[in-house]
Design an enzyme around this catalytic site. Structure first.
Site, short mmCIF file in Angstrom:
data_model
loop_
_atom_site.label_atom_id
_atom_site.label_comp_id
_atom_site.label_asym_id
_atom_site.label_seq_id
_atom_site.Cartn_x
_atom_site.Cartn_y
_atom_site.Cartn_z
N GLU A 18 14.79 24.04 6.39
CA GLU A 18 14.35 25.09 7.37
C GLU A 18 13.36 25.90 6.95
OE1 GLU A 18 17.84 27.37 8.28
OE2 GLU A 18 19.01 25.63 9.31
N THR A 28 24.96 41.18 8.71
CA THR A 28 24.31 40.43 7.52
C THR A 28 22.64 40.32 7.90
OG1 THR A 28 25.21 38.41 8.01
CG2 THR A 28 26.37 39.68 6.10
N ASP A 39 28.32 37.20 18.77
CA ASP A 39 27.71 36.75 17.63
C ASP A 39 26.12 36.70 18.08
OD1 ASP A 39 27.01 35.26 15.33
OD2 ASP A 39 27.34 33.34 16.09
N GLY A 83 27.11 35.85 5.53
CA GLY A 83 28.66 35.88 5.32
C GLY A 83 29.31 36.67 6.44
N MET A 87 32.36 19.47 -3.03
CA MET A 87 33.71 19.74 -2.27
C MET A 87 34.54 20.80 -3.17
SD MET A 87 35.97 19.81 0.13
CE MET A 87 37.68 20.20 0.05
#
Length: 747
Positions: free
Chosen positions: A92, A265, A330, A205, A696
């Protein structure tokens, strides 16, 4: 690329009044095509043009005064060189070029410096992120770029550490841990910004448990100068950190969910304004999502979803404008900002152009934050418009308050626009950017979910509009009935989503021209130039060049790699180059759209550079044909109860689906296709971190053995169902990658 000198609107836009005002919820998207203003004479480019900012200049306009590549010769644009980034995660960042060196960031905060003419590596830097300690990063391990000043390259790493690197060698000059010691799910994916003698960085976050803040560090030494929290803390814990937060806490319920952090944030959108010596920050959504859960008594909940102007010397607030008071959807205000001048009602005004998630294009006075214009770019129902007297949206709770039941809310949580940079072109007076016209279903349960440390704390479920018709039959009957009774249901059925690259009149919001993207996940950053061109990639892997006035597609290069980032351009020894980072990822990163390049080819992140007379762009290898899911071990969870499988389903979608979307061609492993040996070590992977080196993390501190068994039972049941369906499809010669029921994205 140089900062535009004398950035003014062309005569055709002068004296135009702003739109806005109240109306009933309706389709506010401008469908009419209006004529573009005439182009102004292009300024002459220097023989060597350095790009010291990601957006080309301190104005963040993503506009270049370079015209060696122009409408008359862009048809010969071709491949110059590439550099592999050795990752399959999202890209990005927009590169920065100085003194013949091209610098860009990549996965997790890696940085590479390359010879801008040949692509030869000069140096590279890896912050060596500890994935176990940073497992809760939302929306991929992306990074949105570097800042460069005084021989230093600044980058924020995924774990929240800010680095200052030597521009010549990549050596670490200093580093600062931006974590506030709260032990919460903090990370860093945005680009830092230099503001005078300080460098400022935010964090991500809000979906987890973070209380947002930005921090300023001394450019030379890394010493912390100040920190500004974007939301207050529990007033019972004592005085707020500054007087502005004492005022802000009055806009929150005293009994708010302070345990979750509040959100807000600043995960991108930090812009320094040297003209007024101000740094503007765009703040994120609240946590949990709905205000009724977060702040039950209501209130605006400052400084969520706001633009806040800070003094770079002290971190004190100069002014603020809240774009979405009491955010429940959001609707982050973290989209990049553009600083420019517009003639409004006969007066030249220094303004911010901002197109956040909530669907409006705002024009704010940079001097005091006064709202000058607000025009809707898409259909929306969370508001019926903006009251220009108060600057506040006119809320429509009957359409958007999902605390009282499921609601289809427009625009959707991915936003009418998002992090993808827009471009303001000083010649055309137009604002170019990716616009998504889409809604989504939002629901929340009546009960309050307990706080989860470093876990998803949104306390809401959402289903994107294009997926809703497929997913709805899987939901409880009472939810199906409630959704189909909504007035927006027919709109979802008839027009699930429309994504476009638009040329927009910034004063009216009108679309001058539009070029379609392939689907709702297809959006990208934009750059325009004085050569009369607009550059933008797409998820299909094409790098496209449009006529800035008309939108005519002048050149399309098939790169074989999805492109989401905004390009940049620079000129060395009379040769103009165009550079872009490529690679699928970001929001929804693990769910690869069928129309995306990463669906059929390896998703190899890389830097691509083009020039006139260049060659054919090499493409990554094709992926092998899809095979039926392997058989799950015989007898494994064969007698699992519906309750156990249901528990596993809930745990999976609450915690795992954000990465493991379990779709064909997922970037993270499709856990419906586990091999027998993976089943054998399932708990070792999930609970003990056996594959932490592969990215992971271990989840043993969050999941019990019983939880792990429930998730395993659900996935095993899914695997058997998928295998049976795919064997049947194979027998009937039906391609295995035919669309399957869409993912329920549940938070």
């Amino acid at each position: 690329m140089k900062k535009a000198s004398g950035v003014f609107l062309v005569a055709a836009l002068l004296l135009q009044a702003c739109g806005g005002g109240e109306s009933e919820p309706q389709d506010l998207a401008p469908e009419a095509q209006v004529s573009a203003p005439e182009m102004q004479e292009a300024p002459q480019a220097d023989a060597v043009s350095d790009v010291s900012h990601r957006g080309g200049g301190s104005d963040g306009a993503y506009y270049a005064e370079l015209d060696s590549i122009n409408r008359s010769n862009v048809s010969s644009l071709g491949f110059a060189w590439e550099y592999p980034l050795y990752t399959n995660r999202g890209q990005e960042a927009t590169p920065v070029e100085i003194d013949g060196v091209l610098v860009t960031s990549s996965t997790g905060g890696r940085v590479v410096a390359l010879d801008a003419v040949t692509g030869e590596e000069v140096w590279r830097f890896d912050p060596e992120i500890d994935m176990q300690a940073n497992r809760v990063i939302c929306c991929d391990m992306v990074n949105r770029g570097v800042a460069v000043q005084d021989g230093r390259v600044f980058v924020g790493a995924l774990d929240g550490v800010l680095y200052a690197l030597d521009f010549s060698s990549g050596k670490v000059l200093w580093k600062a841990d931006t974590d506030d010691g709260s032990g919460r799910g903090l990370g860093s994916t945005g680009a830092p910004e230099v503001a005078g003698d300080v460098v400022i960085i935010g964090n991500s976050g809000a979906e987890y448990d973070v209380r947002g803040f930005v921090t300023a560090y001394d450019v030379k030494t890394g010493e912390r100068r100040w920190r500004f929290y974007t939301v207050p803390h529990d007033p019972k814990a004592g005085p707020q950190e500054n007087p502005e937060l004492e005022d802000a806490v009055k806009t929150w319920d005293p009994e708010s969910r302070w345990d979750i952090g509040g959100g807000g944030t600043v995960w991108d959108a930090i812009q320094y304004d040297p003209e007024f010596n101000v740094v503007y920050i765009g703040t994120g959504n609240g946590g949990p999502y709905h205000r009724a859960k977060r702040s039950p008594a209501g209130g605006d909940n400052l400084f969520l979803s706001s633009i806040v102007a800070l003094d770079p010397k002290t971190g004190r607030v100069k002014w603020h404008y809240q774009e979405t008071p009491g955010d429940s959807w959001d609707y982050t205000a973290t989209a990049p900002m553009t600083l420019t001048q517009l003639n409004i009602d006969g007066e030249d005004a220094p303004v911010i152009l901002h197109a956040p998630k909530n669907g409006f294009l705002y024009v704010l006075d940079r001097r005091d934050g006064k709202l000058l214009c607000a025009n809707s770019l898409v259909f929306q129902n969370w508001t019926s418009g903006i009251d220009m007297e108060t600057g506040r949206p006119v809320m429509t709770p009957e359409h958007a308050d999902y605390s009282t039941g499921p609601k289809i809310v427009y625009p959707g949580s991915p936003g009418a626009s998002n992090w993808h940079p827009f471009s303001y072109n000083a010649q055309t007076g137009l604002y170019y950017g990716a616009v998504l016209d889409m809604g989504n279903l939002l629901m929340t349960a009546p009960e309050t979910k307990p706080y989860k440390s470093k876990g998803l704390n949104t306390d809401a479920s959402l289903i994107f509009g294009p997926n809703l018709p497929d997913v709805l039959p899987m939901l409880p009957p009472f939810v199906q009935e409630a959704v189909k009774a909504l007035p927006e249901w027919s709109r979802v059925e008839e027009s699930p989503a429309k994504s476009e690259l638009r040329a927009i009149n910034p004063l009216t919001g009108e679309t001058v021209w539009a070029a379609p993207y392939a689907g709702w996940q297809d959006r990208s950053g934009v750059m325009s130039t004085s050569g009369g061109l607009v550059f933008a990639g797409d998820v299909r892997g094409f790098f496209n060049v449009y006529d800035a006035q008309t939108g005519e597609l002048l050149k399309s290069i098939d790169t074989g790699t999805s492109i989401l980032a905004a390009p940049t351009t620079y000129e060395i020894d009379g040769v103009q180059y165009v550079a872009v980072t490529a690679g699928w990822g970001g929001g929804g990163w693990s769910y690869v759209p069928r129309y995306g390049a990463a669906y059929e080819r390896k998703n190899e992140g890389r830097v691509l550079v083009f020039k006139l007379g260049g060659g054919e762009t090499p493409k990554p290898d094709l992926l092998p044909p899809l095979e039926p899911a392997p058989a799950a071990p015989e007898g494994l969870f064969a007698d699992a109860s519906p309750d156990l499988i249901g528990k596993g389903r809930t745990l999976f979608y609450d915690n795992c689906a954000i990465c493991h979307s379990n779709q064909h061609r997922s970037i993270a492993p499709d856990l419906r296709r586990m091999q027998p040996y993976t089943h054998e070590i399932f708990n070792d992977i999930l609970l003990e971190g056996l594959l932490v080196d592969n990215g992971m993390p271990a989840w043993g501190d969050l999941f019990s053995v019983e939880d792990a068994d429930a998730i395993h039972a659900f996935l095993t049941d899914e695997q058997r169902n998928v295998r049976a369906r795919e064997l049947e499809m194979q027998a009937k010669d039906i391609p295995l990658d035919d669309p399957s029921p869409a993912l329920l994205s549940s938070y």
